[in-house]
Design a protein around this motif. Structure first.
Motif, PDB file in Angstrom:
ATOM      1  N   ILE A 269       0.853  -1.207   0.000  1.00  0.00           N
ATOM      2  CA  ILE A 269       0.000   0.000   0.000  1.00  0.00           C
ATOM      3  C   ILE A 269       0.879   1.245   0.000  1.00  0.00           C
ATOM      4  N   ALA A 270       0.691   2.123  -0.996  1.00  0.00           N
ATOM      5  CA  ALA A 270       1.425   3.401  -1.041  1.00  0.00           C
ATOM      6  C   ALA A 270       0.792   4.347  -0.029  1.00  0.00           C
ATOM      7  N   CYS A 271       1.480   4.568   1.096  1.00  0.00           N
ATOM      8  CA  CYS A 271       0.964   5.455   2.143  1.00  0.00           C
ATOM      9  C   CYS A 271       1.394   6.878   1.845  1.00  0.00           C
ATOM     10  N   ASP A 272       0.756   7.472   0.843  1.00  0.00           N
ATOM     11  CA  ASP A 272       1.110   8.836   0.430  1.00  0.00           C
ATOM     12  C   ASP A 272       0.374   9.849   1.297  1.00  0.00           C
ATOM     13  N   PHE A 273       0.710   9.875   2.573  1.00  0.00           N
ATOM     14  CA  PHE A 273       0.112  10.820   3.508  1.00  0.00           C
ATOM     15  C   PHE A 273       1.171  11.844   3.887  1.00  0.00           C
TER      16      PHE A 273
ATOM     17  N   VAL B 164       3.745  -1.791   3.529  1.00  0.00           N
ATOM     18  CA  VAL B 164       3.433  -0.412   3.164  1.00  0.00           C
ATOM     19  C   VAL B 164       4.634   0.290   2.525  1.00  0.00           C
ATOM     20  N   LYS B 165       4.333   1.231   1.650  1.00  0.00           N
ATOM     21  CA  LYS B 165       5.385   2.059   1.042  1.00  0.00           C
ATOM     22  C   LYS B 165       5.350   3.441   1.682  1.00  0.00           C
ATOM     23  N   ILE B 166       6.515   3.884   2.147  1.00  0.00           N
ATOM     24  CA  ILE B 166       6.672   5.242   2.677  1.00  0.00           C
ATOM     25  C   ILE B 166       7.531   6.017   1.684  1.00  0.00           C
TER      26      ILE B 166
ATOM     27  N   LEU C   8      11.786   7.376 -14.922  1.00  0.00           N
ATOM     28  CA  LEU C   8      10.501   7.756 -14.323  1.00  0.00           C
ATOM     29  C   LEU C   8       9.438   7.777 -15.417  1.00  0.00           C
ATOM     30  N   THR C   9       8.233   7.320 -15.062  1.00  0.00           N
ATOM     31  CA  THR C   9       7.166   7.305 -16.079  1.00  0.00           C
ATOM     32  C   THR C   9       6.730   8.720 -16.455  1.00  0.00           C
ATOM     33  N   SER C  10       7.147   9.705 -15.662  1.00  0.00           N
ATOM     34  CA  SER C  10       6.821  11.096 -16.005  1.00  0.00           C
ATOM     35  C   SER C  10       7.749  11.650 -17.093  1.00  0.00           C
TER      36      SER C  10
ATOM     37  N   VAL D 228      13.438  -4.208 -10.309  1.00  0.00           N
ATOM     38  CA  VAL D 228      13.151  -2.818 -10.706  1.00  0.00           C
ATOM     39  C   VAL D 228      11.698  -2.451 -10.425  1.00  0.00           C
ATOM     40  N   VAL D 229      11.464  -1.144 -10.312  1.00  0.00           N
ATOM     41  CA  VAL D 229      10.106  -0.611 -10.348  1.00  0.00           C
ATOM     42  C   VAL D 229       9.781  -0.442 -11.821  1.00  0.00           C
ATOM     43  N   CYS D 230       8.646  -0.925 -12.274  1.00  0.00           N
ATOM     44  CA  CYS D 230       8.295  -0.708 -13.682  1.00  0.00           C
ATOM     45  C   CYS D 230       6.791  -0.727 -13.858  1.00  0.00           C
TER      46      CYS D 230
ATOM     47  N   THR E 203       5.320  -3.100  -9.414  1.00  0.00           N
ATOM     48  CA  THR E 203       4.561  -2.328 -10.385  1.00  0.00           C
ATOM     49  C   THR E 203       3.443  -1.479  -9.782  1.00  0.00           C
ATOM     50  N   PRO E 204       3.566  -0.138  -9.930  1.00  0.00           N
ATOM     51  CA  PRO E 204       2.446   0.755  -9.608  1.00  0.00           C
ATOM     52  C   PRO E 204       1.492   0.825 -10.809  1.00  0.00           C
ATOM     53  N   GLY E 205       0.513   1.718 -10.739  1.00  0.00           N
ATOM     54  CA  GLY E 205      -0.418   1.870 -11.868  1.00  0.00           C
ATOM     55  C   GLY E 205      -1.464   0.770 -11.872  1.00  0.00           C
ATOM     56  N   VAL E 206      -1.929   0.395 -10.683  1.00  0.00           N
ATOM     57  CA  VAL E 206      -2.915  -0.683 -10.567  1.00  0.00           C
ATOM     58  C   VAL E 206      -4.270  -0.084 -10.196  1.00  0.00           C
ATOM     59  N   ARG E 207      -5.295  -0.524 -10.886  1.00  0.00           N
ATOM     60  CA  ARG E 207      -6.659  -0.042 -10.603  1.00  0.00           C
ATOM     61  C   ARG E 207      -7.639  -1.210 -10.696  1.00  0.00           C
ATOM     62  N   PHE E 208      -8.708  -1.163  -9.901  1.00  0.00           N
ATOM     63  CA  PHE E 208      -9.762  -2.167 -10.035  1.00  0.00           C
ATOM     64  C   PHE E 208     -10.493  -1.946 -11.358  1.00  0.00           C
TER      65      PHE E 208
ATOM     66  N   ASP F 269      -5.043   9.957 -12.001  1.00  0.00           N
ATOM     67  CA  ASP F 269      -4.112  10.528 -12.978  1.00  0.00           C
ATOM     68  C   ASP F 269      -3.243   9.453 -13.644  1.00  0.00           C
ATOM     69  N   GLN F 270      -3.459   8.184 -13.331  1.00  0.00           N
ATOM     70  CA  GLN F 270      -2.682   7.126 -13.973  1.00  0.00           C
ATOM     71  C   GLN F 270      -3.225   6.920 -15.382  1.00  0.00           C
ATOM     72  N   VAL F 271      -2.320   6.732 -16.346  1.00  0.00           N
ATOM     73  CA  VAL F 271      -2.762   6.599 -17.730  1.00  0.00           C
ATOM     74  C   VAL F 271      -2.839   5.131 -18.141  1.00  0.00           C
TER      75      VAL F 271
ATOM     76  N   ILE G 275       2.645  -5.504  -6.370  1.00  0.00           N
ATOM     77  CA  ILE G 275       1.944  -4.330  -6.904  1.00  0.00           C
ATOM     78  C   ILE G 275       1.924  -3.262  -5.817  1.00  0.00           C
ATOM     79  N   VAL G 276       2.105  -2.005  -6.267  1.00  0.00           N
ATOM     80  CA  VAL G 276       2.049  -0.864  -5.340  1.00  0.00           C
ATOM     81  C   VAL G 276       0.726  -0.158  -5.597  1.00  0.00           C
ATOM     82  N   VAL G 277      -0.155  -0.156  -4.606  1.00  0.00           N
ATOM     83  CA  VAL G 277      -1.499   0.388  -4.786  1.00  0.00           C
ATOM     84  C   VAL G 277      -1.731   1.495  -3.764  1.00  0.00           C
ATOM     85  N   GLY G 278      -2.057   2.683  -4.249  1.00  0.00           N
ATOM     86  CA  GLY G 278      -2.305   3.806  -3.357  1.00  0.00           C
ATOM     87  C   GLY G 278      -3.784   4.097  -3.230  1.00  0.00           C
ATOM     88  N   ARG G 279      -4.245   5.080  -4.014  1.00  0.00           N
ATOM     89  CA  ARG G 279      -5.605   5.591  -3.846  1.00  0.00           C
ATOM     90  C   ARG G 279      -6.737   4.570  -3.948  1.00  0.00           C
ATOM     91  N   PRO G 280      -6.623   3.519  -4.784  1.00  0.00           N
ATOM     92  CA  PRO G 280      -7.727   2.535  -4.773  1.00  0.00           C
ATOM     93  C   PRO G 280      -7.949   1.929  -3.385  1.00  0.00           C
ATOM     94  N   ILE G 281      -6.918   1.989  -2.518  1.00  0.00           N
ATOM     95  CA  ILE G 281      -7.090   1.515  -1.140  1.00  0.00           C
ATOM     96  C   ILE G 281      -7.234   2.694  -0.182  1.00  0.00           C
TER      97      ILE G 281
HETATM   98  O1  C5P Z   1      -2.509   6.204  -5.801  1.00  0.00           O
HETATM   99  P1  C5P Z   1      -1.760   5.360  -6.776  1.00  0.00           P
HETATM  100  O2  C5P Z   1      -2.202   3.900  -6.793  1.00  0.00           O
HETATM  101  O3  C5P Z   1      -1.722   5.954  -8.169  1.00  0.00           O
HETATM  102  O4  C5P Z   1      -0.261   5.359  -6.200  1.00  0.00           O
HETATM  103  C1  C5P Z   1       0.802   4.765  -6.880  1.00  0.00           C
HETATM  104  C2  C5P Z   1       2.074   4.944  -6.118  1.00  0.00           C
HETATM  105  O5  C5P Z   1       3.149   4.466  -6.917  1.00  0.00           O
HETATM  106  C3  C5P Z   1       2.412   6.392  -5.762  1.00  0.00           C
HETATM  107  O6  C5P Z   1       3.142   6.379  -4.524  1.00  0.00           O
HETATM  108  C4  C5P Z   1       3.294   6.821  -6.915  1.00  0.00           C
HETATM  109  O7  C5P Z   1       4.193   7.843  -6.551  1.00  0.00           O
HETATM  110  C5  C5P Z   1       4.048   5.528  -7.214  1.00  0.00           C
HETATM  111  N1  C5P Z   1       4.576   5.431  -8.578  1.00  0.00           N
HETATM  112  C6  C5P Z   1       3.771   5.513  -9.705  1.00  0.00           C
HETATM  113  N2  C5P Z   1       4.330   5.426 -10.955  1.00  0.00           N
HETATM  114  C7  C5P Z   1       5.641   5.236 -11.084  1.00  0.00           C
HETATM  115  C8  C5P Z   1       6.468   5.133  -9.977  1.00  0.00           C
HETATM  116  C9  C5P Z   1       5.879   5.247  -8.717  1.00  0.00           C
HETATM  117  O8  C5P Z   1       2.560   5.667  -9.597  1.00  0.00           O
HETATM  118  N3  C5P Z   1       6.140   5.101 -12.289  1.00  0.00           N
END
Ligand code: C5P
Length: 232
Positions: free
Chosen positions: A7-11, A31-33, A118-120, A155-157, A177-182, A189-191, A207-213
């Motif tokens: 869980i991405a604890c983006d607090f 949890v991810k800090i 970075l995916t940005s 790696v994170v990917c 892997t982040p970018g997970v949604r139900f 804002d994930q594409v 999987i790294v899941v933030g806002r869906p949780i």
């Molecule tokens: O809320 P959400 O599920 O989008 O959170 C995803 C988490 O993974 C956030 O902490 C975000 O910074 C991180 N992350 C990401 N995309 C990347 C690398 C990290 O969404 N490419």
């Protein structure tokens, strides 16, 4: 290394994160800090969350000269985090130094993974700002391979890259892997997103899941749904 949901604890502060974690009574999620919480609260936040029985991925993305990274990683290792990361663009020498710093006297160490690009960062920025004339895909795969050569664990990917990373670096090379949604959820804002079940099918290890949780009406139920789809 087993498959797990992080869980991405983006607090922004301790009170918020602790009242979120208070909801979890029968399970203690990984949890991810990230930087925001760590820089706001300092290393004590890691000790406090560890003391509650959670595993911690400390997402600080180190990038500096090898000696500085080595010494900083030794500090994070003593904090007893379970996973941490750095930028692969810091070179193989920096990544090797990081492993040296992380390794405890008994030979154990936290899982160490690399950020490739970075995916940005767009392909246009890669060319114009960074003067990298390779494609994004070649760059990501090359950096992943460098991480493997340096002895990192993975790696994170994007979930969409996980399969190719495994083909290039081996099945045991961990993909986080982040970018997970139900399937029925908001993308925010994930594409490019995948469901937990799809991420499992393509072979993500974590999987790294933030806002869906964190933004769910019932975060514990949302977490358990992720675990059901991804782990079980
Ligand atoms: O809320 P959400 O599920 O989008 O959170 C995803 C988490 O993974 C956030 O902490 C975000 O910074 C991180 N992350 C990401 N995309 C990347 C690398 C990290 O969404 N490419």
């Amino acid at each position: 290394m087993g498959r797990d949901v992080i869980i991405a604890c983006d607090f922004s502060g301790k009170d918020e994160v602790m009242s979120f974690l208070d909801k979890f009574t029968d399970v203690k999620p990984f949890v991810k800090i990230g930087m925001e919480l760590f820089y706001a609260e300092g290393p004590q936040i890691v000790r406090d969350i560890k003391a509650r029985g959670h595993k911690i991925f400390l997402d600080l993305k180190l990038h500096d000269i090898p000696n500085t990274v080595k010494k900083s990683m030794a500090v994070l290792s003593r904090l007893d985090v379970d996973m941490t990361n750095l930028h692969a663009s810091g070179t193989i020498a920096m990544m090797e130094a990081a492993i040296e710093g992380l390794t405890r006297p008994d030979g154990t160490r936290p899982i160490l993974i690399a950020v490739t690009q970075l995916t940005s960062t767009s392909e246009e920025r890669l060319k114009n700002d960074l003067l990298i004339n390779e494609t994004m895909e070649n760059t990501v795969m090359h950096y992943a391979h460098n991480a493997k050569v340096a002895g990192l664990d993975g790696v994170v990917c994007s979930p969409l890259e996980a399969e190719r990373v495994h083909d290039r670096c081996g099945k045991d090379f961990v993909t986080v892997t982040p970018g997970v949604r139900f399937a029925d959820g908001d993308k925010g804002d994930q594409v490019r997103v995948m469901t937990p079940a799809e991420a499992k099918r393509i072979g993500s290890d974590y999987i790294v899941v933030g806002r869906p949780i964190t933004a769910a009406d019932d975060p514990v139920a949302a977490y358990k749904r992720c675990v059901n789809e991804f782990v079980d």
